[in-house]
Write an enzyme that holds these catalytic residues in place. Structure first.
Site, PDB file in Angstrom:
ATOM      1  N   LYS A 108      29.048 -31.290  44.642  1.00 33.05           N
ATOM      2  CA  LYS A 108      27.723 -31.843  44.351  1.00 33.05           C
ATOM      3  C   LYS A 108      26.838 -31.611  45.566  1.00 33.05           C
ATOM      4  CE  LYS A 108      25.072 -35.536  44.630  1.00 33.05           C
ATOM      5  NZ  LYS A 108      23.834 -34.837  44.756  1.00 33.05           N
ATOM      6  N   GLU A 116      32.225 -38.353  56.459  1.00 36.68           N
ATOM      7  CA  GLU A 116      31.609 -37.788  57.676  1.00 36.68           C
ATOM      8  C   GLU A 116      30.187 -38.305  57.711  1.00 36.68           C
ATOM      9  OE1 GLU A 116      33.107 -36.194  59.921  1.00 36.68           O
ATOM     10  OE2 GLU A 116      34.876 -35.327  58.990  1.00 36.68           O
ATOM     11  N   CYS A 120      23.937 -34.004  62.726  1.00 35.15           N
ATOM     12  CA  CYS A 120      24.638 -35.287  62.896  1.00 35.15           C
ATOM     13  C   CYS A 120      25.153 -35.481  64.306  1.00 35.15           C
ATOM     14  CB  CYS A 120      25.783 -35.381  61.882  1.00 35.15           C
ATOM     15  SG  CYS A 120      26.943 -34.021  61.996  1.00 35.15           S
ATOM     16  N   GLU A 151      19.991 -44.119  63.750  1.00 36.39           N
ATOM     17  CA  GLU A 151      19.927 -42.660  63.629  1.00 36.39           C
ATOM     18  C   GLU A 151      18.561 -42.298  63.026  1.00 36.39           C
ATOM     19  OE1 GLU A 151      22.080 -40.582  60.464  1.00 36.39           O
ATOM     20  OE2 GLU A 151      22.878 -39.261  62.004  1.00 36.39           O
TER      21      GLU A 151
HETATM   22  P1  NAD Z   1      22.594 -39.090  52.007  1.00 34.74           P
HETATM   23  O1  NAD Z   1      23.621 -40.092  52.327  1.00 34.74           O
HETATM   24  O2  NAD Z   1      21.247 -39.549  51.591  1.00 34.74           O
HETATM   25  O3  NAD Z   1      23.078 -38.126  50.807  1.00 34.74           O
HETATM   26  C1  NAD Z   1      24.226 -37.314  50.916  1.00 34.74           C
HETATM   27  C2  NAD Z   1      24.744 -36.982  49.526  1.00 34.74           C
HETATM   28  O4  NAD Z   1      25.190 -38.171  48.902  1.00 34.74           O
HETATM   29  C3  NAD Z   1      23.703 -36.370  48.590  1.00 34.74           C
HETATM   30  O5  NAD Z   1      24.316 -35.337  47.852  1.00 34.74           O
HETATM   31  C4  NAD Z   1      23.340 -37.536  47.690  1.00 34.74           C
HETATM   32  O6  NAD Z   1      22.903 -37.134  46.414  1.00 34.74           O
HETATM   33  C5  NAD Z   1      24.677 -38.250  47.583  1.00 34.74           C
HETATM   34  N1  NAD Z   1      24.605 -39.673  47.216  1.00 34.74           N
HETATM   35  C6  NAD Z   1      23.617 -40.557  47.491  1.00 34.74           C
HETATM   36  N2  NAD Z   1      23.933 -41.772  46.986  1.00 34.74           N
HETATM   37  C7  NAD Z   1      25.144 -41.663  46.388  1.00 34.74           C
HETATM   38  C8  NAD Z   1      26.001 -42.565  45.706  1.00 34.74           C
HETATM   39  N3  NAD Z   1      25.665 -43.840  45.531  1.00 34.74           N
HETATM   40  N4  NAD Z   1      27.186 -42.117  45.239  1.00 34.74           N
HETATM   41  C9  NAD Z   1      27.540 -40.822  45.432  1.00 34.74           C
HETATM   42  N5  NAD Z   1      26.775 -39.917  46.052  1.00 34.74           N
HETATM   43  C10 NAD Z   1      25.584 -40.319  46.548  1.00 34.74           C
HETATM   44  O7  NAD Z   1      22.525 -38.141  53.290  1.00 34.74           O
HETATM   45  P2  NAD Z   1      21.456 -37.007  53.595  1.00 34.74           P
HETATM   46  O8  NAD Z   1      20.147 -37.685  53.861  1.00 34.74           O
HETATM   47  O9  NAD Z   1      21.558 -35.934  52.573  1.00 34.74           O
HETATM   48  O10 NAD Z   1      22.025 -36.398  54.970  1.00 34.74           O
HETATM   49  C11 NAD Z   1      21.710 -36.897  56.232  1.00 34.74           C
HETATM   50  C12 NAD Z   1      22.846 -37.743  56.766  1.00 34.74           C
HETATM   51  O11 NAD Z   1      24.054 -37.000  56.769  1.00 34.74           O
HETATM   52  C13 NAD Z   1      22.639 -38.177  58.196  1.00 34.74           C
HETATM   53  O12 NAD Z   1      22.960 -39.532  58.324  1.00 34.74           O
HETATM   54  C14 NAD Z   1      23.629 -37.338  58.975  1.00 34.74           C
HETATM   55  O13 NAD Z   1      24.057 -37.887  60.183  1.00 34.74           O
HETATM   56  C15 NAD Z   1      24.736 -37.192  58.002  1.00 34.74           C
HETATM   57  N6  NAD Z   1      25.570 -36.017  58.328  1.00 34.74           N
HETATM   58  C16 NAD Z   1      26.814 -36.229  58.859  1.00 34.74           C
HETATM   59  C17 NAD Z   1      27.607 -35.148  59.209  1.00 34.74           C
HETATM   60  C18 NAD Z   1      28.993 -35.345  59.769  1.00 34.74           C
HETATM   61  O14 NAD Z   1      29.767 -34.397  59.740  1.00 34.74           O
HETATM   62  N7  NAD Z   1      29.342 -36.503  60.276  1.00 34.74           N
HETATM   63  C19 NAD Z   1      27.136 -33.852  59.014  1.00 34.74           C
HETATM   64  C20 NAD Z   1      25.861 -33.680  58.486  1.00 34.74           C
HETATM   65  C21 NAD Z   1      25.084 -34.782  58.137  1.00 34.74           C
END
Ligand code: NAD
Length: 487
Positions: A179, A254, A288, A389
């Site tokens: 997804k 992650e 991240c 963050e």
């Molecule tokens: P997000 O949490 O808004 O969304 C990530 C994914 O989760 C999307 O595909 C979204 O559609 C899905 N999602 C949202 N709500 C959901 C639910 N209730 N159930 C299942 N899926 C759901 O994150 P984002 O804004 O896309 O990305 C930014 C974040 O990602 C930042 O906090 C960043 O630090 C983190 N990140 C972490 C890493 C790591 O390896 N630790 C790497 C990259 C990004």
């Protein structure tokens, strides 16, 4: 390069590329121009169920019994196709995420090697014989796949993060539902077209697009999904963990970070400054592991700041398609708004926001989501702007007096993803490495994740490891078998 489809992008469910059952589509944008880039079919609950059924059927009927050699061959073929299409994939990433093209090309360079690495470590999926209390009993272990894995992606590095999740999941013998983020689905859709060409049978990899609250949540709560691997924000991750707990699914998370760059007075300041500037500029700070808290020993703070300001003043900000651009826009209007809100908050808290860079916008990029590199001077560790963050080109500059204070401030955060430190004192470097509550520590070098070393967060930055040998174990379960040899 003409890389974007004019017709809406289909879902991939089993062997069919198709529209969603309810006929809905959504728009995805080019963040540099704020214009619609493409339309994408949205999955309904019935489409998610169909994708899970297809993945489950593929797993049960044949995929779980494939040989390591066969899975390795398919992953190596996928690596070759990725290399063939790498430039095209990089352009899609640039148009949909807003990364400068030089950065997109660079970040995709290692992906074929990542797929080859996971193909190569499949033989590590071994059990062992264990002498137990009864000598007549042969006791051994078998490492088995988990079944259907849901891979839920964020928008900041759609392609590299997807490859690094897919590789170990498939290598271990699982089938997957991918997804992509609804903000940046296009490069994953281009990757999905290579699966069939690589020889993966229908159902082994499925792709469903749409919002997290519907498509994501349906996947996380589906009883036939055995494992959820999620990369994204901490709040979403906690919600996913709670939802997946209902039927005790395996979860890898992650999540977010607020990583420190710790600069001691004996550090090569030019190198530390290069890391600070690089983390602010790269993907406009939407990384991240980016160091967003600059902890600098008081005695060198002014000199460090002078060098950093000099570098940031020269940053070329503009169209990501221009090879001379160093920094593009943020991914969306919402992300820009979030970042600006935090800069305002920092000022209210008593920090001094300072902005840098050479912003060059043309008629087509005038409405893009650009934010210049921003330092929050005079920050201190407990400010909210230094705790949350922000996920943009913003760093808090915080002074410290000695090693103990540096460690205390570095650990004074709910996150624990990564930390960087610069010092020529080996003993101090190793003491700090031991003391830092962080899943990754880099000493005298910037943080760059690699597919062959384990990666994952401490504290609220996550659960479990991805990449390296640990990633393939994370995608398996271990069975213990006893056999009474006297019968
Ligand atoms: P997000 O949490 O808004 O969304 C990530 C994914 O989760 C999307 O595909 C979204 O559609 C899905 N999602 C949202 N709500 C959901 C639910 N209730 N159930 C299942 N899926 C759901 O994150 P984002 O804004 O896309 O990305 C930014 C974040 O990602 C930042 O906090 C960043 O630090 C983190 N990140 C972490 C890493 C790591 O390896 N630790 C790497 C990259 C990004």
């Amino acid at each position: 390069m003409d890389v974007i489809d004019s017709r809406p992008y289909d879902l991939l469910i089993g062997e069919s590329w198709r529209a969603g059952a309810e006929g809905r589509t959504f728009d995805t944008f080019n963040p540099a121009t704020a214009q619609v880039l493409a339309r994408v079919h949205e999955a309904s609950a019935a489409d998610v169920d169909a994708a899970v059924q297809a993945a489950h059927a593929a797993y049960e009927t044949h995929w779980r019994r494939t040989t390591p050699a066969h899975r390795g061959k398919l992953l190596r073929r996928l690596a070759e196709l990725f290399e063939r299409d790498r430039e095209k994939l990089a352009w899609i990433e640039t148009l949909n995420v807003g990364k400068p093209i030089t950065h997109s090309l660079d970040s995709l360079k290692g992906m074929p090697a990542s797929l080859e690495y996971f193909a190569g470590i499949i033989p590590a999926l071994r059990g062992e014989t264990i002498p137990v209390g009864n000598v007549d009993v042969l006791n051994f272990t078998i490492r088995e796949p988990l079944g259907v894995c849901a891979l839920i992606m964020p928008w900041n590095y759609p392609m590299t993060l997807t490859v690094n999740k897919l590789g170990p999941a498939l290598a271990a013998g699982n089938t997957v539902i991918l997804k992509p983020s609804e903000v940046t689905p296009l490069s994953s859709m281009a990757l999905a077209r290579l699966f069939e060409e690589a020889g993966f049978p229908p159902g082994v990899i499925n792709v469903v697009n749409g919002p997290g609250a519907t498509v994501g949540e349906r996947l996380v709560t589906h009883p036939l999904v055995s494992r959820v691997s999620f990369t994204g924000g901490t709040v979403t991750g906690a919600r996913i963990q709670a939802a997946a707990a209902a039927d005790v699914k395996r979860v890898t998370l992650e999540l977010g970070g607020k990583s420190p760059l710790i600069v001691f007075e004996d550090a090569p300041l030019d190198k530390a400054v290069a890391v600070a500037a690089g983390d602010l500029i790269k993907n406009s700070g939407q990384v991240c592991i980016a160091c967003t808290r600059l902890l600098v020993q008081e005695s060198v703070r002014e000199e460090f700041l002078g060098l950093l300001q000099q570098r940031l003043d020269a940053v070329r900000i503009g169209a990501p398609t221009d090879p001379a651009t160093e920094m593009g826009p943020l991914v969306s209007a919402a992300q820009k708004q979030r970042v600006e809100k935090y800069v305002g908050l920092a000022a209210e808290e008593g920090a001094l926001p300072a902005r840098y860079g050479q912003m060059k916008l043309e008629a087509d990029t005038a409405r893009g989501y650009f934010v210049p590199p921003t330092l929050l001077l005079n920050s201190h560790a407990r400010m909210q702007s230094a705790q949350d963050e922000i996920f943009g080109p913003v760093q808090s500059l915080i002074g410290f007096r000695d090693e103990a204070e540096a460690l205390r401030i570095a650990n004074d955060t709910r996150y624990g993803l990564a930390a960087v430190l610069y010092t020529r004192d080996g003993g101090r470097a190793l003491r700090m490495a031991r003391g830092l509550q962080s899943g990754s520590v880099a000493i005298n070098t910037g943080l760059r994740t690699s597919f062959d070393a384990p990666f994952g967060g401490y504290k609220q930055s996550g659960i479990g490891k991805e990449r390296g040998l640990e990633a393939i174990y994370e995608n398996t379960q271990l069975k213990n078998v006893k056999y009474d040899t006297t019968i």
